[in-house]
Design a protein around this motif. Sequence first.
Motif, PDB file in Angstrom:
ATOM      1  N   GLU A  37       8.760  -1.259   5.263  1.00 47.43           N
ATOM      2  CA  GLU A  37       8.509   0.094   4.783  1.00 47.43           C
ATOM      3  C   GLU A  37       9.677   0.511   3.901  1.00 47.43           C
ATOM      4  N   SER A  83       0.842  -1.183   0.000  1.00 52.44           N
ATOM      5  CA  SER A  83       0.000   0.000   0.000  1.00 52.44           C
ATOM      6  C   SER A  83       0.880   1.236   0.000  1.00 52.44           C
ATOM      7  N   SER A  84       0.315   2.324  -0.491  1.00 55.73           N
ATOM      8  CA  SER A  84       1.014   3.596  -0.508  1.00 55.73           C
ATOM      9  C   SER A  84       0.629   4.348   0.754  1.00 55.73           C
ATOM     10  N   THR A  85       1.587   4.974   1.410  1.00 57.29           N
ATOM     11  CA  THR A  85       1.257   5.755   2.599  1.00 57.29           C
ATOM     12  C   THR A  85       1.145   7.222   2.236  1.00 57.29           C
ATOM     13  N   ASP A  86       2.143   7.765   1.599  1.00 57.94           N
ATOM     14  CA  ASP A  86       2.088   9.115   1.061  1.00 57.94           C
ATOM     15  C   ASP A  86       3.244   9.311   0.097  1.00 57.94           C
ATOM     16  N   GLY A  87       2.971   9.930  -1.025  1.00 57.98           N
ATOM     17  CA  GLY A  87       4.017  10.176  -2.006  1.00 57.98           C
ATOM     18  C   GLY A  87       4.741   8.921  -2.438  1.00 57.98           C
ATOM     19  N   ASN A  88       6.038   8.894  -2.221  1.00 54.32           N
ATOM     20  CA  ASN A  88       6.857   7.769  -2.656  1.00 54.32           C
ATOM     21  C   ASN A  88       7.036   6.704  -1.588  1.00 54.32           C
ATOM     22  N   ASN A  89       6.392   6.851  -0.457  1.00 50.82           N
ATOM     23  CA  ASN A  89       6.510   5.861   0.621  1.00 50.82           C
ATOM     24  C   ASN A  89       5.560   4.699   0.388  1.00 50.82           C
ATOM     25  N   ARG A  90       6.042   3.499   0.669  1.00 48.97           N
ATOM     26  CA  ARG A  90       5.252   2.282   0.480  1.00 48.97           C
ATOM     27  C   ARG A  90       5.393   1.389   1.701  1.00 48.97           C
ATOM     28  N   TYR A 138      10.851   3.493   0.461  1.00 55.94           N
ATOM     29  CA  TYR A 138      10.483   4.635  -0.361  1.00 55.94           C
ATOM     30  C   TYR A 138      11.309   4.611  -1.639  1.00 55.94           C
TER      31      TYR A 138
END
Length: 159
Positions: free
Chosen positions: A155, A26-33, A157
């Motif tokens: 986690e 899942s994506s958390t925000d922007g380029n973070n996964r 990015y």
Amino acid sequence: MTWTNNDGLYIRFGTEKPVVSLGGESSTDGNNRVVTVDFAFSDLAATGTEKIIAEGVIIPDGAVVKSASLHVSTAFVGATATLTLGLIDTDRSTAYDADGIDAAIAVAALTAGATIACDGAVVGNLISNSGTGVMITATEGTAAFTAGVAQLVVEYYIP
């Protein structure tokens, strides 16, 4: 039989059975996964055999693994068994880092409610794999587990 098509999809047919993925991204925000993989002792291969535990979940080349943690919901049981978490190339045969997430976690640490901060060589570093990504693997070592359920959270990015 199996093969990888031109789109990079791993195809099973004939006597090969489809496998349900135990994980997802899942994506958390922007380029973070965030990748999560729920697995049980019964999802592991024979002792000493590395197994992909998240079919279809690929951490791309160029990603930086920020952190990884293992959350145990049901205690693992198995004499002197250990759990190693690592990564393999998307070709499913070329090793990337078999213990890159964490090496030989002792069964004594895999108690119900435990959270293990993984500290393998890949954690905190860039995935550099010649343009391909990597897949998450698990290996039970020294003895077989007879119980246990956990969730691995990775986690990363994309810089």
